[in-house]
Design a protein around this motif. Structure first.
Motif, mmCIF file in Angstrom:
data_model
loop_
_atom_site.group_PDB
_atom_site.id
_atom_site.type_symbol
_atom_site.label_atom_id
_atom_site.label_comp_id
_atom_site.label_asym_id
_atom_site.label_seq_id
_atom_site.Cartn_x
_atom_site.Cartn_y
_atom_site.Cartn_z
ATOM 1 N N ARG A 232 32.488 44.210 32.631
ATOM 2 C CA ARG A 232 33.331 43.112 33.084
ATOM 3 C C ARG A 232 33.161 42.860 34.580
ATOM 4 O O ARG A 232 33.158 41.714 35.034
ATOM 5 N N VAL A 233 33.030 43.953 35.331
ATOM 6 C CA VAL A 233 32.820 43.788 36.765
ATOM 7 C C VAL A 233 31.469 43.133 37.028
ATOM 8 O O VAL A 233 31.336 42.259 37.890
ATOM 9 N N ARG A 234 30.457 43.535 36.292
ATOM 10 C CA ARG A 234 29.138 42.926 36.469
ATOM 11 C C ARG A 234 29.149 41.458 36.062
ATOM 12 O O ARG A 234 28.421 40.643 36.631
ATOM 13 N N LEU A 235 29.962 41.110 35.071
ATOM 14 C CA LEU A 235 30.064 39.718 34.641
ATOM 15 C C LEU A 235 30.545 38.827 35.781
ATOM 16 O O LEU A 235 30.052 37.710 35.968
ATOM 17 N N THR A 236 31.485 39.313 36.562
ATOM 18 C CA THR A 236 32.055 38.516 37.645
ATOM 19 C C THR A 236 31.318 38.698 38.967
ATOM 20 O O THR A 236 31.667 38.042 39.959
ATOM 21 N N GLY A 237 30.327 39.605 39.023
ATOM 22 C CA GLY A 237 29.601 39.845 40.261
ATOM 23 C C GLY A 237 30.325 40.746 41.237
ATOM 24 O O GLY A 237 30.041 40.707 42.439
ATOM 25 N N GLY A 238 31.250 41.582 40.751
ATOM 26 C CA GLY A 238 32.011 42.471 41.619
ATOM 27 C C GLY A 238 31.458 43.883 41.628
ATOM 28 O O GLY A 238 30.322 44.132 41.218
ATOM 29 N N THR A 239 32.278 44.812 42.093
ATOM 30 C CA THR A 239 31.896 46.225 42.171
ATOM 31 C C THR A 239 33.008 47.072 41.570
ATOM 32 O O THR A 239 34.189 46.687 41.581
ATOM 33 N N LEU A 240 32.619 48.246 41.060
ATOM 34 C CA LEU A 240 33.570 49.181 40.448
ATOM 35 C C LEU A 240 33.333 50.562 41.025
ATOM 36 O O LEU A 240 32.189 51.022 41.112
#
Length: 449
Positions: free
Chosen positions: A408-416
């Protein structure tokens, strides 16, 4: 006339089967079933890799002088001949670490030659024959090493060859009272069975570990695919709404805006047609991803506005949890500054993090905070060390829940960022990018009908 019942198999069939089995036994006796690598060659521990070499060196150092002494003192063999027989019967033990079948051939031949030599030495009535005590014990070690390394076919062939030699030597001198022929045949069979049982058990454990590793990788891959499918379904619901709005606006623009030229009307019609085609394509894709009979997917997708309900449900389940939703987050949600995909992803991350706390750290105090900073929506879930260690619902985690978070984080271009804390707790931090705010003029324009 009824057909006669089938009779016994033809003689040529039995003979061909016997010849085939003999060829297989000969193949097993002449060709090793494993490469010339010692036991524990793949072990990461150095002392375990050196253990087989140390054992064969110790066996050789013990049996060579003992065999020479026994042949000279108990059987009256001359020193030179005794030394040659001892080397042939004991020195090949150095090969047991990597070539046990070749070592058995040398030892077995040397034992048979030694038995023939002892016939002319005037054996005492109490002396063991055809196998001397050190030769008998050494041969058992060789057979044990064979059972540990070779296939079942080779083991059976070695046992039958040993039994044949024992029988032939016993028939040469059946009157000898202390015959060791039957003793080697029985004890050799026991040694071979023990070695083969240990080898097969080790192979079964290795295959089980490999299968468990493959199964775990398959489960992780399946979890990843399921989460991607779920994201695709939710993404359809998010994008389909906006595509429908675009279609309606493009279709109604010629009626809402006066004085449009023909080129503008054609452009709006082209936009509407493209939006309809994209929406139809997404629906066809969803028909493949969506399982039949699923009704829960028709419900509106949740977001951060329902995070408080999620935390309250977690508290009712016995987990002390609290939610901190910053005022700027509430304002962004009210004015639509948080994209629906980011809103949904943030909700799912909080949901999965709380579920992991319930499963792995029941009773641990948990804090959930959502803030907006530097153009990112930050979701932070931190739990303390559980009050009753050792009482989790699941003692070991597979990490499959984190797979969904990362997707889900990769879908939005974020980081986890996830990991344990020094005090025994755990931390999940996700940063999801937000679109830049619109200038006041653009915002006012977008609100006009």
């Amino acid at each position: 006339m009824p057909p006669s019942p089938a009779g016994p198999p033809p003689a040529d069939g039995l003979l061909s089967a016997a010849r085939r089995n003999l060829r297989e036994l000969a193949q097993g006796l002449s060709h090793a079933s494993h490469p010339p690598t010692p036991l524990f060659a793949d072990s990461p521990r150095r002392w375990l890799r050196l253990l087989p070499y140390a054992l064969v060196l110790a066996l050789t150092a013990i049996f060579v002088p003992v065999t020479i002494t026994v042949l000279i003192n108990d059987y009256g063999v001359q020193g030179g001949l005794a030394g040659a027989l001892a080397v042939g019967q004991a020195a090949p033990m150095l090969m047991l670490a990597h070539r046990p079948l070749q070592a058995w051939w040398i030892v077995f031949t040397a034992d048979v030659v030694g038995a023939v030599v002892l016939l002319g030495q005037g054996l005492r009535p109490d002396a063991l024959w055809p196998w001397t005590p050190p030769g008998l014990v050494g041969c058992l070690f060789v057979l044990l090493a064979l059972g540990l390394r070779e296939s079942r076919r080779t083991v059976i062939g070695v046992w039958l060859a040993t039994g044949t030699a024992c029988l032939l030597l016993f028939l040469v001198r059946p009157s000898h009272g202390n015959s060791s022929a039957l003793l080697l045949f029985v004890l050799g069979g026991v040694a071979l069975v023990i070695g083969a049982a240990v080898r097969e058990r080790s192979d079964a454990q290795r295959r089980l570990v490999e299968q468990e590793t493959i199964s775990e990788a398959e489960r992780a891959q399946r979890t990843l695919l399921e989460e991607r499918t779920r994201i695709a379904r939710e993404l359809h619901d998010v994008v389909a709404h906006h595509m429908s709005v675009i279609t309606v606006q493009a279709d109604s623009a010629p009626y809402r805006v006066e004085g449009l030229s023909e080129e503008a009307r054609a452009e709006f019609a082209s936009i509407a047609a493209g939006a309809r085609e994209s929406l139809a394509e997404m629906r066809r894709l969803l028909s493949v991803l969506r399982s039949d009979g699923s009704r829960s997917e028709l419900a509106p997708q949740p977001g951060l506005d329902r995070a408080q309900q999620l935390v309250e449900a977690t508290v009712r389940a016995g987990l002390p949890a609290e939610l901190s939703l910053a005022s700027d987050v509430r304002e962004a949600l009210e004015r639509g500054g948080v994209p629906q995909a980011v809103d949904l992803s943030a909700y799912r991350i909080v949901q999965e993090a709380l579920a992991n706390v319930v499963r792995h750290a029941p009773g641990a105090r948990t804090r959930v905070s959502v803030t907006v900073r530097d153009g990112h929506l930050t979701v932070l879930v931190v739990n303390d060390r559980p009050e009753a260690p050792g009482s989790p619902l699941e003692t070991s985690g597979t990490g499959h829940g984190l797979v969904g978070m990362r997707e889900r984080v990769r879908l939005t271009g974020g980081t986890l960022d996830t990991g344990p804390l020094p005090d025994g707790g755990f931390r999940v931090a996700a940063r999801l990018p937000l679109p830049p705010p619109l200038p006041p003029s653009a915002s006012a324009t977008s609100e006009e009908p």
